[in-house]
Design a protein around this motif. Structure first.
Motif, short mmCIF file in Angstrom:
data_model
loop_
_atom_site.label_atom_id
_atom_site.label_comp_id
_atom_site.label_asym_id
_atom_site.label_seq_id
_atom_site.Cartn_x
_atom_site.Cartn_y
_atom_site.Cartn_z
N ASP B 153 0.79 -1.05 0.01
CA ASP B 153 -0.03 -0.09 0.08
C ASP B 153 0.78 1.08 0.24
O ASP B 153 1.01 2.05 1.13
N ASP B 155 0.46 3.95 -1.33
CA ASP B 155 -0.24 5.24 -1.17
C ASP B 155 -0.57 5.64 0.19
O ASP B 155 -1.00 6.63 0.44
N ASN B 156 -0.06 4.64 1.15
CA ASN B 156 -0.13 4.80 2.50
C ASN B 156 1.21 4.94 3.08
O ASN B 156 1.48 5.99 3.87
N THR B 157 2.09 4.07 2.83
CA THR B 157 3.27 4.18 3.35
C THR B 157 4.33 5.08 2.96
O THR B 157 4.94 5.95 3.67
N ARG B 160 3.21 8.64 4.25
CA ARG B 160 3.35 8.65 5.92
C ARG B 160 4.79 8.77 6.15
O ARG B 160 5.18 9.78 6.89
N GLY B 192 -3.36 9.29 -2.33
CA GLY B 192 -2.64 8.96 -1.00
C GLY B 192 -2.00 9.98 -0.13
O GLY B 192 -2.34 10.33 1.10
N GLU B 195 -4.79 12.52 1.06
CA GLU B 195 -5.41 12.15 2.15
C GLU B 195 -4.36 12.05 3.37
O GLU B 195 -5.16 12.61 4.39
N ALA B 196 -3.41 11.80 3.12
CA ALA B 196 -2.28 11.98 4.44
C ALA B 196 -2.24 13.40 5.02
O ALA B 196 -2.16 13.63 6.33
#
Lengths: 579, 404, 284
Positions: B153, B155-157, B160, B192, B195-196
């Motif tokens: 993922d 788009d998350n890691t 972040r 992502g 979003e973050a």
């Protein structure tokens, strides 16, 4: 002939479809699938662009439309893959026809402007697909879509699908080439306006060719979507498809249905010949060099040259047809002489401020030879152009056998039985003399089948003394012969009204005698003739009546000798005498 | 010399020679070669990075052959040019497997081509180790193994990672602009990032997407200048980041901080306006990576080969490092499984991590991807060199994220 | 987000203007050889990039980028003459010339990749640093130079075609070569001249590319579509055409990018193009 070809196609189809069942390595099936894929794209492109010369730079748009139709239906609506293919064809074809319906109506959008328009359409479609939920960016992934097991393995399935589509495309292209549609398209390629005036419904034909071309590209796109299984805007709408189909068609030869297939196979094979990792860059250059050398030495394309060489070797020029052996061209049905055949009332036509026709009223009587004379710029040729449908009049009426021709499309005017020659002969340069003359017989009032039309054409060639040149190209004829070719072409549709535009200019004394004799014979068979002429001798010898035009108006009309002595007429030609 | 000494010497000499011969015979791989097939984008738009992977592969295979080969056999790399085209990649992999009949395959370069290769691998039950697959959600094949350090993922890691680094810096940004290409492997990660940023309470002052063929970045630069963000996330592919920086410089604007997702690293280093640019990477040429002697040796060889091949920038960074790691993975898996059987190799990989030069790679997640964590770090262009600045354990000695 | 500022609009307009000028400069040679010599020279783009790389190389060796024209222009002129000689020798038709020039493109692209690798190259020059301020707007020197060269070359060619004997002779050749020859025009010589000039223009375009852009061999194809569009829209053989059409396309895209989601830009410019084609009688 067709049965034989059908058998040949069937044999090829059967033979090639057996290949997967011999268990070849999958690579060869995939490679051949790609060859079939490019054959479909190149051959389908050629149906419009090669045959008619309407060079489309937008084949990628229709290919992409098909690709996205299949991808969208298969992934978002769960439609089984094979069912998406006819839908892909439909979407692409409808899209193409809608575009063509608008664009083909505009006579100035030919040549490179048509290419530009189709290129622009590709960019527009790509951007729309990229920015709407159709794709939106991430691409469409088809690996979860089940592939029907048509062959023993997935690559066999693609091979068979590709084979089927390629054979279908080749057959369609062949049929089109040999049909009236094809003849019309080839005529459009050489001279669209003349084709229209000779009765070819150019608008409809271009639409048909475009629709076929786009539909086939759409199906190819649909199958390719499954093959690569990941559809993105960048890959689909790149410049590769439109560029490659042109290269392949030119390389193979674009005047024959099979040419682009040869080009497609050659280019695809070249692509794979140089994939070894060590010499990748050099391989790229080698491909370029090969392409250059081939086209420099085989300008008609690989297959084009082959066909040309075969034609030259096969049959020498047809033996001259014995004029006496053929039945005389039948006289066409006549009606009582003397009645008005054509009536022009108040015809006006202006070109950007130049009023070529300023209200012309005249009458052409059945069975007469009417001379149309006047100084240069008086509107004689314009009048011929307007009556034959080459131009639309701005106002006025043209009554012919009770119908108003002024609002008719030119090809319909040809069907009513009006034919004309051009002052500077405009034969179809790439069609043989015989084909040139057969065309109006195919598209004129009698709308004959090709075989009958060619027979009719031979009669008229014999009549005008060109029988020995039937298989030559117009470029090989001298001026006299080309003028007679114009005449034969005008006669082939057995027109009721024949409009001749300066048939005698440029001819020698003896040739003029020939021509006068011919025209008398034509009238003897029942035609009505209007001819525009400067050669006064011909006017005096041939005409029953003359009409004099000056500055777009009729200034005199009546017996030739009397009219030519009228002071107004003399003034129009020579100016007013001083004193 | 006394005759006895002479003969002793002779015998000793012969024994020594024999021992040496035996030693080298044991060391050199022998037998029929293990053939590994793959394609790379050696021509076409992806050729720049394709060349990097080619050089790394050649280095690795030579090293292998200098030591023990694979399972004691010499290694032959059958490489073909897929011209940056997925349809060619697909057919060439089929050729490699069904015609050239290679023993093993390795992945090609870049997402679309890897996806094509994956389809072929799946049909023939071949294990596929790859490095540069950008859309993990599309990898639905059980025997594919990403060796690039990217999470399932990203788009998350990745966002972040970046926002953590910024938050820990001397001057964390308060407003953010996200500008991105619509290219598939970049776009979703940039979303992502949006979003973050939202989740961390950062104010989004601009969100702009461009069409992948875009040449004119002037208006986008102008809009950024108008929006005055503290931080710009640039989701550009290839030279798009450079074009954007060029455009910004032309209007005398440089955002205080900017991060580039998959830039062309060399040009970004040298670009005027590239100072203090941030990017993501798994490896850079400094400690703690250079504590690994394997990495050091690789760096040396890569400099040598890169220079010979005419690369303008011969430093080892993300692409070359993950390429090397994918070969390390292959070697470890083959040795570990003790065979060339694809299933055995796949099973071994699922159960065993590999310590590559980019870090520890594991495949014990869904479809062999790890979620929530990856091997990526944030690096910054400091005075013409890429220096990792976050996380602290991997930062170059003494380096910190330079803020304006 | 609010309404876009005037500065933003102005800056975007300038951006579009400058990229349009580059389209025009790239298209000038292409338009001339297509319109007047009936040769569709795809290799024009490859030549432009070759010129860009040569500029990059020579500048890297210490030469002033503008001075590199002294080397590049004559060299490319010779290349253009050679190319036309080859095409004329084999009497290559328009569509066949597309194929031949595609072959040349592949060769030149391979050459570029072989010498300079496929890696991105960016020429850093003193010119690249200079910018002018006009009110709140910035104008970078390389782009100004591009616009200036595009204008100058287009106008020069226009004036040449219109007002000089050789120019008129050239136009005569474009209309009807055999008749022009019958009137004593040196068709062969003038055609070679024009082809050489077109290639030389490609070299100049290359300089502008090197000044303003990052180079990669794959980029050759990135400009193809839009420059062809500008050439066709501007009217083949019309020296002012590519520039005007290029600016129309560039500005419409730039304004779209300034006002809405930038990804829609090609839609606006090409839809505008389609509308113009459908509505206007004739060309721009």
């Amino acid at each position: 002939m067709r049965a034989r070809a059908l058998a040949g196609f069937a044999a090829a189809g059967l033979g090639l479809s057996a290949v997967p069942f011999f268990g070849p390595p999958a690579f060869y099936e995939s490679f051949l699938y790609l060859v079939f894929h490019w054959i479909v794209l190149a051959v389908s492109w050629n149906i419009l662009s090669g045959y008619s010369g309407y060079f489309s730079f937008g084949h990628g748009a229709f290919f992409g439309a098909g690709m996205y139709t299949t991808a969208t239906l298969a992934t978002k609506a769960g439609v089984p893959f094979l069912w998406t293919l006819p839908l892909a064809a439909l979407v692409a074809a409808v899209f193409g026809i809608a575009l063509g319906a608008v664009v083909f109506r505009l006579p100035r959008l030919r040549g490179e402007l048509f290419a530009l328009l189709t290129l622009a359409v590709t960019f527009v479609l790509a951007t729309i697909v990229l920015n709407t939920p159709i794709d939106g960016g991430p691409g469409l992934y088809l690996s979860a879509v089940p592939l029907p097991a048509i062959g023993p393995s997935p690559s066999s399935t693609f091979y068979l699908l590709g084979l089927a589509l390629a054979l279908a495309t080749l057959w369609i292209a062949r049929e089109v080439q040999r049909s009236r549609l094809g003849t019309g398209l080839f005529a459009i390629h050489d001279d669209e306006d003349v084709a229209e005036v000779l009765g070819v419904p150019t608008y409809r034909y271009k639409l048909a060719a475009f629709g076929l071309s786009c539909g086939l590209a759409g199906v190819a796109g649909g199958i390719q979507a499954m093959f690569i299984s990941y559809v993105t805007v960048g890959e689909t709408f790149s410049i590769a498809v439109p560029l490659n189909v042109v290269l392949m068609s030119v390389l193979g030869g674009s005047r024959h249905w099979f040419g682009p297939a040869v080009g497609a196979a050659a280019v695809t094979a070249l692509l794979y010949a140089f994939t070894a990792g060590d010499y990748a860059v050099a391989g790229h250059a080698a491909v370029g060099l090969i392409l250059i050398v081939v086209i420099l030495f085989l300008p008609e394309g690989i297959f084009g040259e082959l066909i040309g060489a075969l034609k030259r070797r096969r049959v020498p020029a047809m033996p001259p047809i014995d004029a006496a052996g053929l039945p005389a061209p039948a006289a066409w049905p006549g009606k009582p002489e003397g009645q008005a055949l054509l009536e022009a009332r108040g015809l006006c036509k202006a070109f950007r401020g130049v009023q070529a026709l300023a209200g012309v009223d005249l009458e052409v009587r059945r069975g007469e030879i009417l001379g149309l004379v006047g100084p240069n710029g008086s509107g004689k040729s314009t009048l011929i152009n307007v009556v034959s449908g080459h131009f639309r009049p701005d106002s006025g009426r043209i009554l012919f056998e009770g119908r108003d021709l002024a609002r008719l499309e030119a090809h319909r005017i040809a069907r009513t039985g009006i034919a004309r020659t051009y002052q500077i002969p405009r034969p179809f340069a790439h069609l043989s003399v015989l084909e040139n003359v057969a065309l109006p017989a195919m598209f004129g009032r009698d709308a004959q089948a090709r075989a009958d039309a060619e027979r009719e054409a031979r009669r008229w060639l014999a009549f005008t003394g060109l029988a020995a040149k039937a298989m030559s190209l117009p470029g090989e004829l001298n001026l006299h012969q080309r003028k007679f070719l114009e005449l034969a072409r005008a006669l082939a549709s057995r027109p009721g009204l024949l409009l001749l535009d300066e048939v005698f200019s440029g001819l020698t004394h003896a040739e003029i005698d020939d021509a006068i004799r011919l025209i008398r014979e034509i009238r003897a068979r029942g035609a009505t003739i209007v001819f525009v002429e400067h050669v006064i001798r011909a006017v005096m010898e041939l005409t029953d009546r003359i009409v004099v035009l000056s500055y777009g108006r009729v200034i005199a009309e009546g017996d030739p000798r009397a009219v030519m002595r009228e002071p107004d007429v003399v003034a129009a030609y020579l100016g007013k005498p001083r004193a | 010399m006394p005759a006895a000494n002479q003969s002793v010497r002779a015998v000793l000499g012969a024994l020594l020679a024999l021992a040496l011969a035996a030693q080298s015979a044991l060391a050199a791989p022998s037998g029929p070669p293990v053939r590994i097939g793959s394609t790379l984008a050696l021509t076409g738009p992806l050729a720049a990075t394709g060349l990097v992977h080619k050089i790394v592969g050649e280095i690795y295979v030579e090293e292998l052959n200098r030591k023990n080969g694979l399972l004691g056999r010499p290694v032959e790399w059958v490489l073909k040019d897929d011209q940056s085209r997925p349809d060619l990649a697909r057919t060439l992999y089929e050729q490699l497997i069904t015609v050239d009949k290679v023993d093993l395959i390795m992945g090609p370069y870049a997402t679309a081509n890897i996806l094509s290769a994956m389809g072929v691998a799946q049909r023939y039950n071949k294990v596929l180790i790859h490095h540069t697959f950008g859309t993990p959600s599309l990898a639905k094949y059980d025997m594919q193994f990403p060796a690039g350090g990217l999470a399932g993922d990203p788009d998350n890691t990745i966002p972040r990672l970046v926002f953590d680094a910024l938050a820990a810096s001397a001057k964390p940004p308060k407003s953010v602009a996200v500008v991105t290409s619509k290219f598939p492997s970049v776009h979703f990660i940039s979303l992502g990032a949006r979003e973050a940023a939202k989740k961390r309470g950062l104010r989004e002052v601009a969100f702009l997407e461009w069409d992948f063929g875009n040449r004119d970045f002037g208006p986008i630069a102008a809009r950024l200048k108008d929006a005055k963000p503290d931080f710009v996330w640039v989701g550009g592919l290839g030279l798009e980041g450079n074009l954007l920086i060029d455009a910004m410089r032309k209007i005398d604007y440089m955002p205080p901080l900017h991060f580039h997702l998959f830039p062309a690293p060399g040009p970004l280093l040298k670009a005027a306006g590239g100072e203090n640019a941030l990017a993501a990477t798994t490896f850079e040429e400094h400690a703690p990576f250079t504590d690994n002697p394997v990495a050091v040796e690789f760096i040396r060889l890569y400099h040598e080969r890169g220079a010979k091949a005419g690369l303008p920038d011969t430093s080892v960074e993300n692409q070359s490092a993950i390429s090397y790691s994918s070969w390390q993975t292959l070697e470890a898996a083959v040795s570990g499984a003790g065979s060339l059987d694809d299933k055995a190799i796949a099973q071994w990989l699922k159960k065993n991590p590999v310590d590559a030069i980019v870090g520890r790679l594991r495949w014990d997640g869904p479809f062999n991807y790890i979620y929530g964590t990856d091997l990526y770090k944030v690096k910054q262009n400091q005075k013409g060199k890429w220096v990792i600045v976050w996380p602290k354990e991997f930062a170059a000695p003494g380096a910190r994220l330079i803020t304006p | 987000m609010g309404l876009p500022s005037l500065t933003l609009l102005g800056q975007s307009l300038l951006s579009g203007l400058f990229i349009g000028a580059l389209y025009g400069l790239l298209g000038l040679g292409l338009s001339l050889s297509w319109g007047m010599l009936r040769q569709i020279n795809l290799a024009h783009f490859a030549l432009a990039f070759l010129g860009a790389y040569l500029t990059y190389q020579l500048a890297g060796a210490g030469m002033d980028p503008l001075a590199t024209l002294a080397v590049v222009v004559p060299f490319f002129f010779a290349l253009g003459v050679l190319m036309h000689w080859l095409l004329a020798r084999f009497s290559v038709s328009a569509f066949n010339s597309l194929l031949v020039s595609f072959g040349f493109t592949a060769i030149i692209e391979a050459l570029i990749q072989w010498i300079w690798t496929a890696d991105f190259r960016r020429m850093e020059s003193a010119y690249g640093e200079v910018k002018f301020r006009v009110g709140a707007l910035y104008v970078a020197l390389p782009e100004l130079l591009t616009l200036a060269m595009a204008l100058a070359l287009s106008l020069l060619v226009w004036a040449w075609l219109r007002h000089t004997y050789t120019g008129k002779a050239m136009r005569a050749i474009a209309e009807d070569a055999p008749i022009a020859a019958a009137f004593g025009v040196d068709v062969r010589g003038l055609s070679l001249l024009l082809s050489g000039l077109s290639a030389a223009f490609a070299g100049v375009a290359g300089l502008c590319l090197a000044l303003s852009y990052t180079l990669a061999p794959g980029q050759i194809y990135a400009w193809l579509g839009v420059v062809f569009a500008a050439v066709m829209l501007g009217g083949l053989g019309n020296p002012l055409g590519p520039l005007v059409a290029g600016i129309v396309i560039g500005v419409s895209e730039a304004l779209t990018m300034a006002l809405t989601a930038p990804a829609w830009a090609p839609l606006v410019s090409f839809s505008l193009l389609i509308v113009v084609l459908l509505a206007r009688p004739g060309r721009i």
